[in-house]
Design an enzyme around this catalytic site. Structure first.
Site, PDB file in Angstrom:
ATOM      1  N   SER A 196       0.917  -1.137  -0.046  1.00  0.00           N
ATOM      2  CA  SER A 196      -0.005   0.015   0.087  1.00  0.00           C
ATOM      3  C   SER A 196       0.803   1.269   0.020  1.00  0.00           C
ATOM      4  O   SER A 196       0.361   2.509   0.130  1.00  0.00           O
ATOM      5  CB  SER A 196      -0.774   0.137   1.220  1.00  0.00           C
ATOM      6  OG  SER A 196      -0.293  -0.082   2.272  1.00  0.00           O
ATOM      7  N   ASN A 240      -2.270  -2.312  13.170  1.00  0.00           N
ATOM      8  CA  ASN A 240      -3.752  -2.066  13.240  1.00  0.00           C
ATOM      9  C   ASN A 240      -4.165  -0.937  13.999  1.00  0.00           C
ATOM     10  O   ASN A 240      -5.136  -0.231  13.511  1.00  0.00           O
ATOM     11  CB  ASN A 240      -4.460  -3.286  13.792  1.00  0.00           C
ATOM     12  CG  ASN A 240      -4.054  -4.624  13.132  1.00  0.00           C
ATOM     13  OD1 ASN A 240      -3.414  -4.387  11.824  1.00  0.00           O
ATOM     14  ND2 ASN A 240      -4.463  -5.658  13.511  1.00  0.00           N
ATOM     15  N   THR A 248     -40.563  25.097 -10.373  1.00  0.00           N
ATOM     16  CA  THR A 248     -40.870  23.826  -9.979  1.00  0.00           C
ATOM     17  C   THR A 248     -41.355  23.012 -11.194  1.00  0.00           C
ATOM     18  O   THR A 248     -41.613  23.496 -12.167  1.00  0.00           O
ATOM     19  CB  THR A 248     -42.184  23.687  -8.880  1.00  0.00           C
ATOM     20  OG1 THR A 248     -43.306  24.243  -9.731  1.00  0.00           O
ATOM     21  CG2 THR A 248     -41.929  24.777  -7.726  1.00  0.00           C
ATOM     22  N   HIS A 249     -40.843  21.685 -11.201  1.00  0.00           N
ATOM     23  CA  HIS A 249     -40.927  20.947 -12.267  1.00  0.00           C
ATOM     24  C   HIS A 249     -40.287  21.343 -13.653  1.00  0.00           C
ATOM     25  O   HIS A 249     -40.584  21.196 -14.571  1.00  0.00           O
ATOM     26  CB  HIS A 249     -42.307  20.464 -12.723  1.00  0.00           C
ATOM     27  CG  HIS A 249     -43.317  20.029 -11.555  1.00  0.00           C
ATOM     28  ND1 HIS A 249     -43.436  18.818 -11.208  1.00  0.00           N
ATOM     29  CD2 HIS A 249     -43.644  20.882 -10.551  1.00  0.00           C
ATOM     30  CE1 HIS A 249     -44.142  18.703  -9.914  1.00  0.00           C
ATOM     31  NE2 HIS A 249     -44.446  20.220  -9.759  1.00  0.00           N
ATOM     32  N   LYS A 252     -18.511  27.648 -29.768  1.00  0.00           N
ATOM     33  CA  LYS A 252     -19.227  26.869 -28.611  1.00  0.00           C
ATOM     34  C   LYS A 252     -18.387  27.519 -27.635  1.00  0.00           C
ATOM     35  O   LYS A 252     -17.042  27.681 -27.548  1.00  0.00           O
ATOM     36  CB  LYS A 252     -18.690  25.571 -28.747  1.00  0.00           C
ATOM     37  CG  LYS A 252     -20.104  24.740 -29.642  1.00  0.00           C
ATOM     38  CD  LYS A 252     -21.269  24.954 -29.112  1.00  0.00           C
ATOM     39  CE  LYS A 252     -21.955  24.400 -27.918  1.00  0.00           C
ATOM     40  NZ  LYS A 252     -21.823  22.952 -28.036  1.00  0.00           N
ATOM     41  N   ASN A 275     -18.601  26.247 -23.690  1.00  0.00           N
ATOM     42  CA  ASN A 275     -19.330  25.340 -22.868  1.00  0.00           C
ATOM     43  C   ASN A 275     -18.879  25.410 -21.288  1.00  0.00           C
ATOM     44  O   ASN A 275     -17.879  25.787 -20.776  1.00  0.00           O
ATOM     45  CB  ASN A 275     -19.079  23.959 -23.333  1.00  0.00           C
ATOM     46  CG  ASN A 275     -19.255  23.661 -24.561  1.00  0.00           C
ATOM     47  OD1 ASN A 275     -20.370  24.170 -25.146  1.00  0.00           O
ATOM     48  ND2 ASN A 275     -18.712  22.824 -25.554  1.00  0.00           N
ATOM     49  N   GLU A 317     -20.181  21.002 -15.542  1.00  0.00           N
ATOM     50  CA  GLU A 317     -20.557  19.832 -15.990  1.00  0.00           C
ATOM     51  C   GLU A 317     -19.476  18.626 -15.335  1.00  0.00           C
ATOM     52  O   GLU A 317     -19.999  17.519 -14.856  1.00  0.00           O
ATOM     53  CB  GLU A 317     -20.368  19.484 -17.559  1.00  0.00           C
ATOM     54  CG  GLU A 317     -21.580  20.308 -18.270  1.00  0.00           C
ATOM     55  CD  GLU A 317     -21.064  20.629 -19.854  1.00  0.00           C
ATOM     56  OE1 GLU A 317     -21.345  19.515 -20.519  1.00  0.00           O
ATOM     57  OE2 GLU A 317     -20.550  21.590 -20.310  1.00  0.00           O
ATOM     58  N   TYR A 340      -9.567  -6.570  12.759  1.00  0.00           N
ATOM     59  CA  TYR A 340      -8.791  -6.073  11.609  1.00  0.00           C
ATOM     60  C   TYR A 340      -8.705  -7.038  10.487  1.00  0.00           C
ATOM     61  O   TYR A 340      -8.463  -8.232  11.015  1.00  0.00           O
ATOM     62  CB  TYR A 340      -7.137  -5.487  11.708  1.00  0.00           C
ATOM     63  CG  TYR A 340      -6.757  -5.033  10.593  1.00  0.00           C
ATOM     64  CD1 TYR A 340      -6.855  -3.890  10.189  1.00  0.00           C
ATOM     65  CD2 TYR A 340      -6.022  -6.041   9.769  1.00  0.00           C
ATOM     66  CE1 TYR A 340      -6.218  -3.363   8.791  1.00  0.00           C
ATOM     67  CE2 TYR A 340      -5.326  -5.543   8.559  1.00  0.00           C
ATOM     68  CZ  TYR A 340      -5.315  -4.352   8.289  1.00  0.00           C
ATOM     69  OH  TYR A 340      -4.937  -3.878   6.823  1.00  0.00           O
ATOM     70  N   GLN A 365      -7.396  -2.496   4.241  1.00  0.00           N
ATOM     71  CA  GLN A 365      -6.118  -1.711   3.681  1.00  0.00           C
ATOM     72  C   GLN A 365      -6.797  -0.772   2.353  1.00  0.00           C
ATOM     73  O   GLN A 365      -6.535   0.129   1.787  1.00  0.00           O
ATOM     74  CB  GLN A 365      -5.208  -2.481   2.906  1.00  0.00           C
ATOM     75  CG  GLN A 365      -3.904  -1.693   2.448  1.00  0.00           C
ATOM     76  CD  GLN A 365      -2.977  -2.576   2.384  1.00  0.00           C
ATOM     77  OE1 GLN A 365      -1.980  -3.036   3.115  1.00  0.00           O
ATOM     78  NE2 GLN A 365      -2.429  -3.204   1.116  1.00  0.00           N
ATOM     79  N   LYS A 385      -8.378   3.104   1.967  1.00  0.00           N
ATOM     80  CA  LYS A 385      -7.560   4.409   1.707  1.00  0.00           C
ATOM     81  C   LYS A 385      -7.863   5.001   0.231  1.00  0.00           C
ATOM     82  O   LYS A 385      -8.158   6.393   0.226  1.00  0.00           O
ATOM     83  CB  LYS A 385      -6.232   4.211   1.864  1.00  0.00           C
ATOM     84  CG  LYS A 385      -5.884   4.130   3.375  1.00  0.00           C
ATOM     85  CD  LYS A 385      -4.431   3.502   3.741  1.00  0.00           C
ATOM     86  CE  LYS A 385      -4.462   2.815   4.826  1.00  0.00           C
ATOM     87  NZ  LYS A 385      -5.263   1.629   4.792  1.00  0.00           N
TER      88      LYS A 385
END
Ligand code: ARG
Length: 458
Positions: free
Chosen positions: A22, A109, A154-155, A282, A284, A289, A316, A321, A324
Site C-alpha cells: 500500500s 492495526n 418547480t418541475h 462554442k 461550454n 458539468e 482487523y 487496506q 484508503k
C-alpha cells in the site's frame, strides 16, 4: 527480510508483494505516521518501557526521516509494504536496536487507524475552509445582484418570481449544513485508537491518555476491538462528501441551464469555460458539468467503502487496506472541485433584463390573486378554483392575465375588485413575500448581511 518475517522460511512471491503493498498510496500519511510514532516513543520512555536515551534517539531520527521525506530524498520500498514499515525499517537501519523498540505495545492495526484519523482531521479543516470560500463567493454574487428578479421553477416550469439572490442563498444554506456536518464529524474522528494493539491491547503499562494529549485527541477509544475495527468515520466522511457533491451538482445543473441559449440568464467567465474542437462558436460550462460528473465518482467511493466493510468480522482484516484509495480519491476530488467552484461562481454575470422579462409573465402571479381572495374571506380552495377558471378564460380568449378588464375578470371571479388588476407585477409580487425566509428584497438583504457578518466572524 520483512519486519514480520521471523516465522517465514520462503521469500514472499513477487506478485503477492505487488498485490499487498500500500506504500504507493499510503505514503501520503508519512507526517502523521511520524507524529504518532513520536508521541508513542515519548510515552514508552515516560512509562519506563524503553530507556529515555532510546526514545530521544527515536524522536530525533524520526525528525530526520520527516525532513528526508519532505525533501523527496526518501526511497519508499515496495518490499516494506506500507508507510508504517517503511519508516520503521529506516529507523532501525539508522539507529539499530533503539529503533527496534518503537513498535513496543503497538500493532499496525492501531497505528494505521491513528494515522488516518490524524490525517483526516487536518484534511477536514482544509475542506471546511474551502466550503466557506464557496459560500462567500456565492453570497458575494447575490450581493452584486441583490435586487434581480427571476422566475423560480418547480418541475422546471416557471412557477413564481423570486430574487436571484434568494435562489443563491438557498445553496449557501446547504453548504453551511455541509460545513456543519464536517465539523461534527471532526469530533468523532478526534479519538485515539493507539493502545488497542492488534485487537486486545497489550501487557505493557501504556499511558494512552498521555499519547492522546500529545496528539491533540479529545479522548481515547474505550474498546480496543472497536478501536481497530471502526471505519465509520471514513464512511461518514464519504457520505458527507456525497451530500456536498450532490449540492454542488445541483447548483451546477442550475448554472448549466441558466447559461443555455433557452434560458440565457447568465454568462460565465471565459476562464471557466472551454471550447469545442469542431464548432468554433462554442463556449461550454465544462466546470459545472465536471462537478456534476465527479459527484458520481464520490458516490462510488462511498459505495466501495460500505461494501468493503459490510461483511467483515471483528477485528482487523486486510480488506481494510482498501479503505484508503476511495477516501483519498474523494478527498482530492472534493478539494479540487471546491477550489475551482467558488471562482467560477464569482465569474457569473447575469442578464437582469432578460431574467425580469421571464419573471414578468402575469401567469406567475396567479397565486397572488388567489391569496388576495383569501384575504377577502374566500376559502382558499374556492379561490384556487376561481383563479383557475380565470386562467382558463384568458387562454380561451387568447388574453394575457393582466390584459383584461375588471368586468371580464368578474366573469370567473365575482369577488374581484379593481386592485386585482395591479397584482401582476413581479416586483410587487416578491416584495409581498415579506416573512422570515421569504424572497422579499428586505428579507433577502437581511440574509445577505447575516452571512456577511458570519464570514467576518461577528
Ligand atoms: N497497510 C495496512 C493497512 O493499510 C496496515 C495494517 C496492516 N495490518 C496487518 N495486520 N497486516 O490496512
Amino acid at each position: 527480510m520483512a519486519l514480520w518475517g521471523g516465522r517465514f522460511s520462503e521469500k514472499t512471491n513477487d506478485l503477492v508483494a505487488k498485490l499487498s503493498e500500500s506504500i504507493s498510496y499510503d505514503q501520503r500519511l508519512y507526517a502523521h505516521d511520524i507524529a504518532g510514532s513520536t508521541a508513542h516513543a515519548k510515552m514508552l520512555a515516560k512509562q519506563g518501557i524503553i530507556p529515555q536515551e532510546d526514545a530521544d534517539q527515536i524522536v530525533a531520527e524520526l525528525a530526520n526521516i520527516l525532513k528526508e521525506i519532505d525533501a523527496g530524498d526518501f526511497e519508499f520500498k515496495e518490499e516494506y509494504e506500507d508507510i508504517h514499515m517503511n519508516i520503521e525499517s529506516r529507523l532501525i537501519e539508522r539507529i539499530g536496536d533503539a529503533g527496534g523498540r518503537v513498535h513496543s505495545g503497538r500493532s499496525r492495526n492501531d497505528q494505521v487507524a491513528t494515522d488516518i484519523r490524524l490525517y483526516l482531521r487536518d484534511e477536514l479543516d482544509s475542506c471546511i475552509g474551502l466550503i466557506k470560500n464557496v459560500m462567500q463567493y456565492t453570497v458575494e454574487l447575490g450581493r452584486k445582484y441583490q435586487d434581480a428578479i427571476m422566475p423560480g421553477f418547480t418541475h422546471l416550469q416557471h412557477a413564481q418570481p423570486v430574487l436571484f439572490a434568494h435562489h443563491l442563498l438557498a445553496y449557501v444554506e446547504m453548504f453551511d449544513r455541509d460545513r456543519e456536518r464536517l465539523e461534527q464529524l471532526r469530533g468523532r474522528i478526534n479519538r485515539l485508537p493507539l493502545g488497542a494493539g492488534a485487537l486486545a491491547g497489550c501487557t505493557l503499562p501504556l499511558d494512552r491518555h498521555y499519547v492522546a494529549e500529545q496528539l491533540g485527541f479529545d479522548s481515547v477509544i474505550q474498546n480496543s476491538m472497536d478501536a481497530v475495527s471502526d471505519r465509520d468515520f471514513m464512511i461518514e466522511l464519504l457520505s458527507n462528501f456525497s451530500i456536498l457533491m450532490m449540492h454542488l451538482s445541483r447548483l451546477s445543473e442550475d448554472i448549466i441551464f441558466w447559461k443555455s441559449q433557452e434560458a440565457s440568464f447568465i454568462e460565465l467567465g471565459d476562464a471557466f469555460c472551454t471550447g469545442s474542437s469542431l464548432m468554433p462558436q462554442k463556449k461550454n460550462p465544462d466546470i459545472a458539468e465536471l462537478t456534476r460528473g465527479k459527484s458520481g465518482r464520490v458516490y462510488g467511493s462511498l459505495v466501495s467503502l460500505l461494501t468493503l466493510m459490510k461483511g467483515l468480522p471483528l477485528c482487523y482484516n486486510r480488506d481494510m487496506q482498501e479503505d484508503k484509495e476511495p477516501v483519498f480519491d474523494a478527498l482530492d476530488t472534493v478539494k479540487m472541485i471546491l477550489a475551482t467552484f467558488g471562482p467560477m461562481v464569482a465569474s457569473i454575470e447575469i442578464d437582469e433584463a432578460r431574467m425580469l422579462e421571464a419573471a414578468s409573465d402575469p401567469a406567475l402571479m396567479a397565486t397572488d390573486l388567489a391569496e388576495w381572495l383569501v384575504k377577502e374571506g374566500v376559502p382558499f380552495r374556492t379561490a384556487h378554483h376561481r383563479v383557475g377558471a380565470f386562467v382558463g378564460w384568458c387562454n380561451e380568449h387568447n388574453n394575457a392575465l393582466d390584459a383584461v378588464s375588471l368586468d371580464q375578470m368578474q366573469e370567473t371571479i365575482p369577488e374581484a375588485k379593481a386592485e386585482c388588476l395591479d397584482l401582476f407585477d413581479p416586483k410587487r409580487c416578491v416584495a409581498a413575500r415579506d416573512f422570515v425566509g421569504g424572497t422579499a428584497p428586505n428579507q433577502v438583504h437581511y440574509q445577505l448581511a447575516r452571512w456577511e457578518a458570519i464570514f467576518q466572524g461577528n
